[in-house]
Design an enzyme around this catalytic site. Structure first.
Site, PDB file in Angstrom:
ATOM      1  N   LYS B  76      29.065  68.005  43.287  1.00  0.00           N
ATOM      2  CA  LYS B  76      28.884  68.917  42.151  1.00  0.00           C
ATOM      3  C   LYS B  76      27.696  68.454  41.311  1.00  0.00           C
ATOM      4  O   LYS B  76      27.488  67.247  41.125  1.00  0.00           O
ATOM      5  CB  LYS B  76      30.171  68.905  41.316  1.00  0.00           C
ATOM      6  CG  LYS B  76      30.257  69.969  40.226  1.00  0.00           C
ATOM      7  CD  LYS B  76      31.617  69.876  39.517  1.00  0.00           C
ATOM      8  CE  LYS B  76      31.790  70.917  38.424  1.00  0.00           C
ATOM      9  NZ  LYS B  76      33.118  70.804  37.769  1.00  0.00           N
ATOM     10  N   SER B 171      35.548  75.014  37.289  1.00  0.00           N
ATOM     11  CA  SER B 171      34.103  75.083  37.313  1.00  0.00           C
ATOM     12  C   SER B 171      33.449  74.529  38.573  1.00  0.00           C
ATOM     13  O   SER B 171      32.248  74.694  38.764  1.00  0.00           O
ATOM     14  CB  SER B 171      33.552  74.318  36.114  1.00  0.00           C
ATOM     15  OG  SER B 171      33.894  72.938  36.226  1.00  0.00           O
ATOM     16  N   SER B 195      39.366  72.175  36.894  1.00  0.00           N
ATOM     17  CA  SER B 195      38.094  72.573  37.489  1.00  0.00           C
ATOM     18  C   SER B 195      37.957  72.306  38.977  1.00  0.00           C
ATOM     19  O   SER B 195      37.089  72.883  39.624  1.00  0.00           O
ATOM     20  CB  SER B 195      36.919  71.908  36.753  1.00  0.00           C
ATOM     21  OG  SER B 195      36.613  72.624  35.585  1.00  0.00           O
TER      22      SER B 195
END
Lengths: 556, 524
Positions: B76, B171, B195
């Site tokens: 990420k 996210s 997330s």
């Protein structure tokens, strides 16, 4: 607490020990902020020293000043408080900056064990209660040299609380009495220093140096002081303690010790007045000056019907006055928040230490207590007992950087009496240094040289006036030993009785009038004769001996 | 090969069925083919190929570093990667190239993993859709799956297929899409309030939030320091355990990692039976908004455990309803603080205004952050004001303790693992999702995940629409291995179907053309 009234405050040169200029308590004519105030000030008492002002009010307007201090001491450590980067004074800008120091995203603080130990040591030396659990907080404000946008400090639960600092103030007619005073210590907190901003006004830019993000001890002194010199003396004592502990080099000129003062005035018995904060006091002398100036300014302001604003002021050492820093943002809200990346700091003592704990992972308060070095107050006591010196002499020896060591080195090497050594070191030696504004380390006279000189004096090889002469020669840095100087200048005391008798005889023959005076019982005449003989011997003769010979010859 | 699990492909590498370079190239080519998913912000092709080459040498010399050697992974884009741009999907950090690797990244590289690239997210991980990043939204690969498309064909109301693509959840949506579309075998997400688990549920993956303190946060650009945990997204539980084994352990750079010795490697036993297990069903999680499909799967899962001999009991987590508001206060407060460093002085975006430092700060931050980030900074600073601190921040901290105690009490009452939904429903179409603002969405989507310390989301079944639904197992802190063991047993029972993307991969060009049309229609 009841603050002592200002009029009792230090008057004139009271504290030879506090390395402050005399008379700084009484600044005259503190200019107030606005022109109108100044005009009003002139018509009343603004130009008057404080005590005069009080007299004119017949005790009605006795003002007491209340002074508290926040002192930031840079911790003497190899690496920074929260990162592994090195600490070194005057290293090239930004050469000692880790990713954490630069606040790169994703970096985390890691607490430096040495800094924690330094805080515990300092807390113990200042009679503090050491909190077994303390916490870290973030204090937020935007400033270019604060790259994270917050400073990590200990606002809620600091590492040490409720201590005290005892410092000595001189009193009495000859300032020969040392009165101990106590200032309470509210807390000691560990925090991270900010970077340094260098403002280049020419190119209107600010340069940032992040080398400085070292560990700080913030020592908060309660408002138990009442004038600049008390504050200055307290700070000096703290400085000595930090240096004795080795927890900070505490050199103010290098920014290792920085003082902010909170100052207010009020009428005793009434609530405390609005306080101002005077920031960035970077020498003990300016600290005393700034505080006294600010006290006087506040009194003038209030007596002229003005009011004191709760504001931050800075001291301009060239103008000798404090000025509002005119913080554009007004009152700051630091939006304190717990630092989530540091777990609570837990300390142990002998009773709470878990069995089998890794010594590298725990800090034992009792163990640190055992390793505390001798503190200045104890050193002074020892000096008084061991060498029979006055307490204020011991203060002077400790207050001058390097003077105690110099003194002890002389003592080690000389046969002379400690009292003699004390007198020479504190009067002659220190006097010369002061006159030329030199530090002990810059002295042209070494401890060995002074020791040798005192030996010559002690063995009555030279007279004390000759000794002064030798000292003056030594000060010229010509690389000669006292012995060499004495023989070159033929300064030895004349021990030869016959030769001295011969000289006395010649002098008497040459000055028949004086001899007559002696015989006519003029008591001063004999001294004149002695003086003449001494002159003839180039001060090398013992005046007692001369007197004996003369008296015999004059059959007195 | 690409459809295999990490463990399987690791075995293939060891047996020489495929070389790391071949594997890397296959993944890279798939990344290019699926570019329209917007899963990656940066594809680190050169780095990956070089790492593959080195890995290949090790295999040739019989010096493999272990299960992860030669395995393509994605990270990420809020984990710092040395020499590779790390943006947090924000204008603020466009062009920011960290000089160091996050500890978790370094650990994966030390094990020989190949870093394929940095994955998309909501700006600074603030969101639950992966729709609010400066590089645009991430598309859920399941939008293009055979399973979903066939169901849509049956539905007469379906409109333009291609503008109707689904969100991944967030996210960590980029990481989820990357693993789901077979462009890598595992990906790092970050999980603060869901997330990692949320997009895992929407993308049919295993999404694991390890115990706080087990895995280092050093190098993870923080959202909420006191809750952030590096998350793991994989296609099966065993793979998550392999990755956890590589990541777990104390880090001298992160003082919140625990020094307790951990069992390594994280080998998961295969549970023969679950009769000794006690599964807790928190009654407060049965909320009216819960879709009937999820509810029914949840109760089927409970039945499954019960029928296999486990004890299944209802438990109460009485403070659950406060978790969203509590999270909001704590999250925004830490956000306000953490974002203070982005001032344009040292790194990242800086505006052109130079009349004063303050004006520069203001304009830089206005230009650098999106509305969501700025909104959270504003609320957070409000909560931290001296006059509000006690009423908001301190209260929220107390409530957090009460919520945490709810879990402790449940576990102390004999429950081994809690079973809950991960999300209210399956993934929704983007156009549907953006009808609500980020805050509303986060509050809804993270309702089951926000208050939770250690948990894993497991894909269970496809919904009527052909979309994945996940369930969450919550474990006692630092009992990660036990939790994953239970999850593994469950995974084996439910046999979640593999995403069928063959059509998509064969027919990429068509999709890409339609893509252009879709974006045009969006603008209108």
């Amino acid at each position: 607490m009841a603050a002592p009234m200002l009029r009792w405050g230090c008057r004139g040169r009271r504290w030879a020990f506090a390395r402050v200029d005399g008379g700084s308590c009484h600044r005259r004519g503190a200019p107030t902020g606005s022109t109108s105030n100044q005009i009003r000030g002139e018509s009343s008492v603004a130009q008057q020293p404080l005590h005069t002002a009080q007299k004119t009010r017949k005790g009605e307007h006795k003002w007491a000043a209340v002074v508290g201090l926040e002192i930031h001491a840079q911790i003497s450590s190899n690496s920074k408080l929260f990162s592994g980067s090195q600490v070194r004074f005057s290293a090239p800008p930004n050469s000692l900056v880790s990713f954490f120091d630069a606040s790169l995203p994703g970096t985390l603080p890691v607490l430096n064990r040495r800094c924690v130990e330094a805080a515990v040591m300092t807390g113990l030396a200042l009679n503090c209660h050491i909190n077994k659990k303390s916490l870290f907080d973030r204090k937020h404000y935007f400033y270019a040299d604060l790259p994270a946008g917050y400073q990590i400090t200990q606002q809620r639960l600091p590492i040490a609380v409720n201590g005290s600092l005892i410092y000595g103030v001189c009193a009495g007619k000859k300032q020969s009495q040392v009165i101990p005073k106590t200032v309470r210590i509210k807390q000691i907190q560990l925090e991270q220093d900010s970077g340094k901003s260098l403002h280049d006004n020419l190119r209107s830019q600010t340069l940032i140096d992040l080398n400085r993000a070292v560990g700080l001890l913030e020592v908060v002194l309660e408002p138990d002081m009442s004038c600049g010199e008390e504050a200055a003396t307290a700070v000096r004592e703290l400085q000595l303690i930090l240096q004795a502990l080795g927890t900070s080099q505490a050199n103010m000129a290098e920014g290792q010790l920085r003082v902010d003062a909170n100052i207010s005035v009020h009428h005793p018995g009434e609530p405390l007045g609005v306080r101002t904060e005077v920031k960035n006091l970077n020498s003990i002398r300016f600290l005393a000056k700034a505080i006294d100036y600010e006290i006087q300014r506040q009194i003038n302001e209030l007596e002229n019907g003005g009011e004191i604003l709760n504001e931050t002021r800075s001291f301009h050492h060239k103008l000798g006055c404090t000025m509002s820093m005119r913080d554009k943002e007004g009152k700051q809200d630091y939006r304190f928040m717990p630092e989530p990346n540091l777990p609570p700091l837990v300390l142990y003592d002998a009773t709470s230490l878990p069995a089998g704990a890794d010594p590298q992972q725990v800090i034992n308060i009792d163990q640190i207590r055992e390793t505390l070095p001798e503190l200045p107050s104890v050193t002074r006591e020892k000096l008084v007992q061991q060498y029979g010196m006055l307490l204020e002499h011991s203060f002077t020896l400790l207050n001058e950087v390097g003077l105690l060591e110099f003194f002890q080195n002389v003592i080690k090497e000389t046969r002379a009496e400690p009292k003699k050594v004390t007198s020479w070191v504190l009067n002659t030696f220190l006097g010369y240094l002061k006159q030329q504004n030199l530090a002990v380390s810059e002295s042209p006279v070494t401890p060995s040289a002074l020791a040798e000189l005192l030996d010559l004096l002690d063995s009555r090889t030279i007279s004390s006036s000759a000794a002064k002469q030798v000292f003056e020669e030594l000060w010229k840095r010509e690389g000669k030993t006292p012995g060499q100087i004495v023989s070159e200048k033929q300064l030895e005391l004349m021990q030869d009785q016959g030769a001295l008798e011969q000289l006395c005889h010649s002098v008497m023959e040459a000055h028949p009038q004086v001899v007559m005076d002696v015989k006519n019982r003029n008591p001063r005449a004999i001294n004149k004769l002695i003086g003449l003989v001494r002159k003839a011997t180039q001060s090398r003769a013992d005046p007692v001996m001369i007197k004996e010979i003369l008296e015999k010859k004059l059959s007195l | 090969m690409l459809g295999r699990s990490l463990r399987e492909v690791s075995a293939a590498l060891k047996q020489g069925q495929i070389t790391p370079t071949e594997l890397c190239q296959k993944c890279l080519s798939l990344i290019k083919k699926t570019k329209f998913l917007n899963a990656y912000i940066t594809v680190s092709e050169e780095v990956a190929l070089k790492q593959a080459e080195e890995s290949e040498k090790r295999y040739k010399n019989g010096q493999s570093l272990g299960d992860l050697d030669g395995i393509p992974i994605a990270v990420k884009d809020n984990f710092s990667t040395s020499g590779i741009e790390t943006t947090c999907a924000s204008n603020m950090l466009k062009g920011y190239i960290p000089p160091y690797n996050a500890t978790v990244v370094q650990k994966l590289l030390d094990q020989g993993a190949l870093l394929m690239g940095k994955t998309n997210l909501d700006e600074f991980a603030m969101g639950s859709g992966s729709t609010d990043g400066v590089f645009g939204p991430v598309k859920n690969p399941w939008s293009y799956s055979k399973q979903y498309r066939e169901k849509r064909k049956q539905n007469p109301h379906s409109e333009n297929e291609d503008s109707d693509w689904l969100i991944t959840g967030g996210s960590s949506g980029g990481s989820a899409a990357a693993v789901s579309a077979f462009t890598c075998y595992a990906a790092l997400g970050s999980d603060t309030g869901g997330s990692t688990r949320n997009p895992a549920a929407h993308c049919g993956l295993v999404g694991f939030k390890p115990s706080y303190g087990l895995v280092s946060r050093h190098g993870l650009i923080p959202l909420v320091n006191s809750m952030d945990v590096p998350g793991i997204l994989t296609r099966c539980v065993d793979d998550a355990a392999i990755v956890l084994g590589a990541l777990a352990g104390p880090d001298p750079r992160d003082s919140t990692t625990v020094h307790e010795p951990i069992n390594k490697p994280f080998m998961l036993p295969s549970l023969a039976d679950v009769s000794k297990l006690c599964i807790g069903i928190p009654k407060e999680y049965l909320v009216p908004e819960l879709s009937s499909e999820v509810q029914s799967l949840w109760s089927k899962a409970a039945d499954l455990f019960e029928s296999e001999g486990a004890k299944v009991i209802e438990v109460s987590l009485p403070h659950t309803s406060y978790s969203i508001v509590c999270y909001h206060v704590l999250c925004t407060s830490e956000v306000a603080s953490n974002m203070a460093r982005f001032d344009g002085l040292q790194y990242g975006h800086r505006c052109d205004i130079d009349v004063s430092t303050e004006a520069m700060y203001a304009a830089t931050r206005r230009e650098g952050f999106n509305d969501v980030v700025r909104g959270r900074i504003l609320s957070g600073n409000f909560f931290l004001l001296k006059e509000n601190y006690e009423n908001y921040f301190v209260k929220a901290q107390k409530v957090r303790r009460l919520i945490a105690n709810d879990f402790v009490n449940a576990f102390n009452s004999g429950v081994d693992v809690l079973l809950t939904p991960t999300t209210l429903s399956e993934a929704v179409p983007y156009l549907e999702f953006i009808k609500e603002d980020n805050r509303t969405r986060s509050a809804q989507d993270d309702i089951f995940t926000q208050a939770v310390n250690m948990a894993v989301s497991i894909p269970v079944a496809l919904s009527n629409q052909g979309l994945p639904i996940g369930l969450q197992f919550i474990g006692r802190a630092f009992c990660d291995q036990q939790l994953l063991t239970v999850a593994k047993w469950f995974e084996k029972q439910v046999q979640f179907p593999v995403i069928q993307l063959q059509e998509l991969m064969d027919d990429c060009s068509a999709v890409l053309e339609n893509e252009k049309l879709a974006s045009v229609s969006l603008k209108q």
